[in-house]
Design a protein around this motif. Structure first.
Motif: not given
Length: 327
Positions: A1-12, A274-283, A298-299
């Protein structure tokens, strides 16, 4: 799941800055040019539907067109998946893909589609931990004691789940096989029936995803015998994991994602991802989901495809080891 967390941070970090590029890209290639249908294979009101309806309006804001949740319940998501793979591959029909999509591939001998070939995987969205819930007065206090109880009372231990073939049911069958005792798995039409059966003593253990059970545990109407997770869930710090309770390796998780018909242009699939990644980074959204017992995640399209393949192989192995007859 680490790849998902990194993607969320980047998207955030790119959430605010990324809205304009997404919209500029839409203006350049014309996608989306009309409302987007998000097919969902379950009835309104369940956790998959709730999460989809939290995510959809935020996707609409980024993509510039309404994203409309279209419930198509039936056959554990098969009806919705078939409709999605037969839709025009232009990105205006998407599928709310779930763990049932993967378990169906493993369980059913014949399906009206080949999920790996007929779907373009855009992104995972969220994950649901599983919990083993019991009545507060259930005498075994952990899985070690449950195994001892089952051995001393062969045939008297019932494990309940919902809907034959989904991850909850297969998780129950996996539990039965790993406990190594004589027990019966009983399936119910829905979560309310299952939880009522636990309280009434018709089944001793419920194998279910956490979100619909969490309020019952927090209100002390049910007790978490064990979490089917590697780590304790933050909102239930006193609930041990299965490994802590004497059953190492018992980890069961459900999930949601978004996919499209296979021939959808890769650029469109990437735009959705990309849109999903941005949405899922919303705090705010992440906090709301966690309060529901849902973990955002997200992934990339490639990560989702690899994850889906691993899931189908995993559940096929579970089916074989638990000696579940393929349908």
């Amino acid at each position: 799941m680490a790849c998902f967390d990194r993607r969320q941070l980047l998207a955030g970090g790119a959430l605010l800055a990324g809205v304009a590029p997404l919209r500029r890209a839409r203006a350049q290639d014309g996608y989306p040019s009309k409302p987007i249908r998000l097919l969902l294979g379950f009835a309104p009101g369940g956790v998959a539907d709730i999460v989809a309806r939290l995510v959809a309006p935020r996707l609409s804001e980024l993509l510039g067109q309404p994203v409309l949740v279209d419930n198509r319940p039936g056959a554990g998501g098969i009806v919705a998946t078939e409709a999605a793979v037969r839709a025009a591959p232009d990105g205006h029909t998407l599928l709310w893909t779930t763990s049932s999509t993967a378990t169906g591939v493993a369980l059913y001998k014949r399906l009206p589609y080949d999920a790996m070939s007929d779907l373009a995987f855009a992104s995972t969205v969220s994950f649901f931990d599983h919990v083993l819930a019991v009545a507060p007065g259930f005498e075994p206090r952990d899985l070690r004691q449950t195994i001892a109880y089952g051995r001393a009372n062969p045939g008297r231990l019932n494990i309940g789940s919902i809907s034959v073939g989904n991850a909850q049911h297969l998780g129950a069958e996996l539990l039965r096989a790993m406990l190594g005792i004589e027990a019966t798995v009983i399936t119910y039409r829905g979560t309310p029936d299952l939880l009522n059966a636990v309280v009434a003593g018709d089944v001793q253990i419920a194998s279910e995803i956490l979100p619909p059970v969490l309020p019952q545990i927090q209100a002390a109407r049910l007790r978490a015998l064990a979490m089917a997770t590697k780590e304790r869930f933050p909102l239930l710090p006193d609930a041990p994991t299965a490994e802590e309770s004497g059953l190492p390796g018992y980890v069961v998780r459900s999930w949601n994602g978004i996919s499209a018909p296979a021939a959808t242009p890769p650029a469109v699939v990437e735009r959705v991802s990309q849109a999903v990644g941005a949405v899922m980074a919303n705090a705010d959204l992440r906090a709301r989901l966690r309060d529901l017992g849902v973990s955002p995640g997200a992934s990339s399209p490639a990560e989702f495809r690899g994850f889906f393949g691993a899931e189908t192989r995993h559940w096929a192995q579970v089916i074989d080891e638990a000696r579940i007859e393929r349908q």
